[in-house]
Design an enzyme around this catalytic site. Structure first.
Site, PDB file in Angstrom:
ATOM      1  N   ASP A  94      -9.521  -3.852  -5.809  1.00 39.79           N
ATOM      2  CA  ASP A  94      -8.902  -2.982  -4.818  1.00 39.79           C
ATOM      3  C   ASP A  94      -9.470  -1.569  -4.941  1.00 39.79           C
ATOM      4  O   ASP A  94      -9.225  -0.874  -5.931  1.00 39.79           O
ATOM      5  CB  ASP A  94      -7.388  -2.962  -5.021  1.00 39.79           C
ATOM      6  N   SER A 123       0.827  -1.200   0.000  1.00 41.47           N
ATOM      7  CA  SER A 123       0.000   0.000   0.000  1.00 41.47           C
ATOM      8  C   SER A 123       0.870   1.261   0.000  1.00 41.47           C
ATOM      9  O   SER A 123       1.711   1.437  -0.889  1.00 41.47           O
ATOM     10  CB  SER A 123      -0.955  -0.051   1.196  1.00 41.47           C
ATOM     11  N   HIS A 174      -6.998  -5.947  -0.537  1.00 43.81           N
ATOM     12  CA  HIS A 174      -5.941  -4.971  -0.253  1.00 43.81           C
ATOM     13  C   HIS A 174      -5.253  -5.297   1.073  1.00 43.81           C
ATOM     14  O   HIS A 174      -4.022  -5.277   1.157  1.00 43.81           O
ATOM     15  CB  HIS A 174      -6.543  -3.564  -0.220  1.00 43.81           C
TER      16      HIS A 174
END
Length: 348
Positions: free
Chosen positions: A243, A121, A272
């Site tokens: 996502d 991320s 995610h």
């Protein structure tokens, strides 16, 4: 492998004046024989405990030290430590977190150590910034999992969270402050009652996480194409198919802009926040990628390849040639498992 080394070790340190948690599998101190380090740069919240299963699988598969460093202030330090040891300029913000990781490397990792960086991320954005600000880092590979590296506020999840993190953040601080006044056991019980046990340890630094999230919405806008171009041979990107922080359109855009890059789209339904339920599966997938990349690496090396990169790739190719001759029949999955527990274990 020594079973004791297969157990996670936790250390709390001050880095850039902020409490930081270091989670390690394998050696927690790098010695001259440790030529390669897997370093995890987490998402937000930067809680290294979420990555235990993921890290353990990487360590068992590679035999290399695997470390994860929390974001500054994204941990629950022991009672003997304060959250901040010395005042620094915005250490909890996005720029501060990038400098925090570079400072950690300077403090704990020898310059000659080859790095396999794994970002998740916002950790992917941080890795790109690290490579940009310190191009001399010995990065062998950088694996970008569910990368939030552009247009965060424009994503489906960003559109929902931007008002919360940027305009309504201070309203959220009020219950956090009120809970902080309660005794520890009562506070933990109320959090468990309202959310889940997993979030109990998240409470002490919730404000730091929200502050970082607000800066992400404002500052992660344009993709850093220049840094990607300069390091394209070292980067592996993995995008989620569903996502909401990183839509599939972002995958198609970057793949079109860099047709020779390594961009992959999830076909296995991982979300995610994969660390919550698929850490082992994703880690196994990552080491298989690295094995294939290293197998291909020795065939065509870029002119700028460093000595460490060359030795890393050539050493792998020698191992692979020795181990690719057995006549026994194995399944595709078994072959991958045997290769990564054999070849990766003895790299360098």
């Amino acid at each position: 492998m020594d079973s004791r080394k297969d157990e996670p070790q936790t250390e709390f340190i001050y880095c850039c004046g902020a409490a930081t948690e270091l989670l390690t599998f394998g050696s927690g101190r790098l010695l001259p024989e440790h030529k390669v380090l897997f370093l995890i740069i987490p998402g937000n919240p930067g809680v290294v405990g979420f990555y235990k299963t993921f890290m353990q699988t990487l360590h068992r598969s590679s035999g290399r030290p695997v470390w994860a460093v929390s974001h500054a202030g994204h941990c629950a330090p022991p009672d003997s430590m304060d959250m901040v040891d010395a005042e620094r300029d915005d250490v909890f913000g996005l720029n501060g977190q990038i400098e925090h990781k570079l400072a950690f490397l300077r403090k704990r990792v020898p310059r000659e150590t080859g790095l396999v960086l794994v970002g998740h991320s916002i950790g992917c954005y941080i890795i790109l910034e690290m490579m940009k600000r310190d191009p001399e880092l010995k990065v062998l590979k950088a694996v970008m999992l569910f990368p939030t590296i552009e247009r965060m506020a424009q994503t489906p999840q960003g559109k929902v969270m931007t008002p919360v993190l940027c305009q309504m953040r201070y309203l959220a601080y009020l219950p956090v402050f009120l809970l902080s006044l309660l005794p520890g056991r009562l506070r933990a019980f109320l959090i468990q009652l309202a959310f889940s046990g997993l979030l109990v340890n998240y409470f002490p630094f919730a404000a730091n996480s929200m502050y970082l999230g607000g800066q992400e919405m404002k500052k992660v806008v344009e993709r850093d194409n220049l840094t990607i171009k300069k390091n394209l041979d070292k980067l592996i990107f993995y995008y989620g198919a569903t996502d909401h922080w990183c839509p599939v359109s972002f995958f198609h855009d970057i793949k079109q802009d860099f047709p020779h890059g390594d961009f992959r789209l999830c076909e296995r339904g991982f979300r995610h926040a994969f660390v919550l339920d698929a850490g082992q599966e994703v880690a196994s997938m990552v080491v298989e990628w690295l094995l294939k990349e290293l197998r291909r690496c020795h065939r065509k090396l870029p002119d700028q390849t460093t000595r460490s990169d060359l030795f890393f790739c050539l050493r792998f190719s020698q191992i692979y040639r020795r181990r690719s001759k057995p006549k026994t029949v194995t399944t595709r999955s078994n072959k991958g498992a045997l290769m990564l527990t054999g070849a990766l274990r003895y790299l360098i």
